[in-house]
Design a protein around this motif. Structure first.
Motif, PDB file in Angstrom:
ATOM      1  N   UNK A  37       0.700  -1.131   0.039  1.00 30.01           N
ATOM      2  CA  UNK A  37       0.033   0.132  -0.039  1.00 30.01           C
ATOM      3  C   UNK A  37       0.973   1.174   0.061  1.00 30.01           C
ATOM      4  N   UNK A  38       0.919   1.891  -0.988  1.00 29.05           N
ATOM      5  CA  UNK A  38       1.809   2.963  -1.274  1.00 29.05           C
ATOM      6  C   UNK A  38       1.333   4.290  -0.326  1.00 29.05           C
ATOM      7  N   UNK A  39       2.148   5.014   0.330  1.00 22.48           N
ATOM      8  CA  UNK A  39       1.972   6.202   0.893  1.00 22.48           C
ATOM      9  C   UNK A  39       3.159   7.209   1.029  1.00 22.48           C
ATOM     10  N   UNK A  40       2.891   8.255   1.307  1.00 19.19           N
ATOM     11  CA  UNK A  40       4.186   9.445   1.410  1.00 19.19           C
ATOM     12  C   UNK A  40       4.904   9.009   2.645  1.00 19.19           C
ATOM     13  N   UNK A  41       6.180   9.106   2.321  1.00 17.12           N
ATOM     14  CA  UNK A  41       7.226   8.924   3.606  1.00 17.12           C
ATOM     15  C   UNK A  41       8.161   9.759   3.272  1.00 17.12           C
ATOM     16  N   UNK A  42       9.137   9.654   4.011  1.00 21.84           N
ATOM     17  CA  UNK A  42      10.502  10.363   4.043  1.00 21.84           C
ATOM     18  C   UNK A  42      11.714   9.453   3.498  1.00 21.84           C
ATOM     19  N   UNK A  43      12.411  10.053   2.575  1.00 21.20           N
ATOM     20  CA  UNK A  43      13.770   9.538   2.027  1.00 21.20           C
ATOM     21  C   UNK A  43      14.808  10.269   2.489  1.00 21.20           C
ATOM     22  N   UNK A  44      16.283   9.580   2.765  1.00 20.46           N
ATOM     23  CA  UNK A  44      17.317  10.337   3.055  1.00 20.46           C
ATOM     24  C   UNK A  44      18.178   9.805   1.692  1.00 20.46           C
ATOM     25  N   UNK A  45      19.022  10.683   1.020  1.00 16.80           N
ATOM     26  CA  UNK A  45      19.914  10.210  -0.104  1.00 16.80           C
ATOM     27  C   UNK A  45      19.036   9.331  -1.025  1.00 16.80           C
ATOM     28  N   UNK A  46      17.680   9.691  -1.056  1.00 17.65           N
ATOM     29  CA  UNK A  46      17.082   8.667  -2.200  1.00 17.65           C
ATOM     30  C   UNK A  46      16.411   7.642  -1.622  1.00 17.65           C
ATOM     31  N   UNK A  47      16.684   7.019  -0.428  1.00 21.59           N
ATOM     32  CA  UNK A  47      16.325   5.681   0.057  1.00 21.59           C
ATOM     33  C   UNK A  47      15.433   5.904   1.254  1.00 21.59           C
ATOM     34  N   UNK A  48      14.505   4.963   1.421  1.00 24.79           N
ATOM     35  CA  UNK A  48      13.659   4.904   2.927  1.00 24.79           C
ATOM     36  C   UNK A  48      14.707   4.618   3.980  1.00 24.79           C
TER      37      UNK A  48
END
Length: 201
Positions: A37-48
């Motif tokens: 289930x896709x949802x908005x998240x935060x990424x750091x340097x392009x990775x979760x």
């Protein structure tokens, strides 16, 4: 001033000393679906999830964090670091610093002390639960007996709704009785991530 005096636990280094460890992190928003289930998240340097940071006890660590979020401020707390002489680098929003706004970069500088397995995470709202967290390993000055293999497993709770939505839903469903209001210990997490990946693969 104080910039020329040695920092505690730093092997004689001062605030102006060159960094032993330099890390650049960029925080962005993105969609993530570890459980389908896709949802908005935060990424750091392009990775979760934020990457592993390694240092040796007494190192001066310098971490430049660029906030590329749409509209949220950010801060980073270095959980377990004593911050003797660098309290303003502790990263607790509203206590030791204000969060830094989008399209800005904040540079943290602190002494890696004490040795141990620690973590770093956003201290702005509940951003850490949506991906702004990572492992921080500080090796002791005198290394202990070496293990044949070093394995890092960073566990994170996962919900198919964003952490702010889960928090609001939990607080809305709690009793207004002063003895139970605000109990968020039963947040219905959907699953667990190990190093940012679903455990159901």
């Amino acid at each position: 001033g104080s910039s020329v005096y040695p920092l505690p636990h730093s092997n004689g280094k001062c605030r102006m000393s060159a960094a032993d460890i330099t890390v650049n992190l960029t925080i962005t928003n993105g969609l993530y679906a570890p459980y389908g289930s896709e949802r908005l998240s935060f990424f750091v340097n392009g990775s979760f999830g934020a990457p592993l940071i390694r240092a040796r006890e007494g190192d001066i660590v310098e971490v430049a964090i660029t906030n590329s979020l749409f509209s949220q401020g950010a801060s980073m707390h270095w959980h377990g670091m004593f911050q003797n002489g660098t309290n303003e680098m502790d990263g607790v929003d509203g206590v030791t610093q204000c969060s830094f706004p989008p399209r800005t970069t904040f540079k943290y500088r602190f002494v890696a002390y004490p040795a141990g397995t620690h973590w770093y995470h956003s201290h702005d709202g509940v951003q850490y639960a949506d991906g702004l967290a990572g492992p921080l390993i500080v090796s002791p000055k005198a290394p202990p007996d070496q293990a044949t293999r070093d394995i890092i497993v960073f566990l994170t709770d996962w919900s198919n709704a964003t952490a702010p939505a889960e928090l609001v839903a939990t607080l809305d469903s709690t009793s207004t009785d002063s003895t139970t209001w605000g109990d968020v210990s039963d947040v219905p997490w959907f699953g667990v991530l190990a190093n940012g990946e679903s455990l159901l693969r």
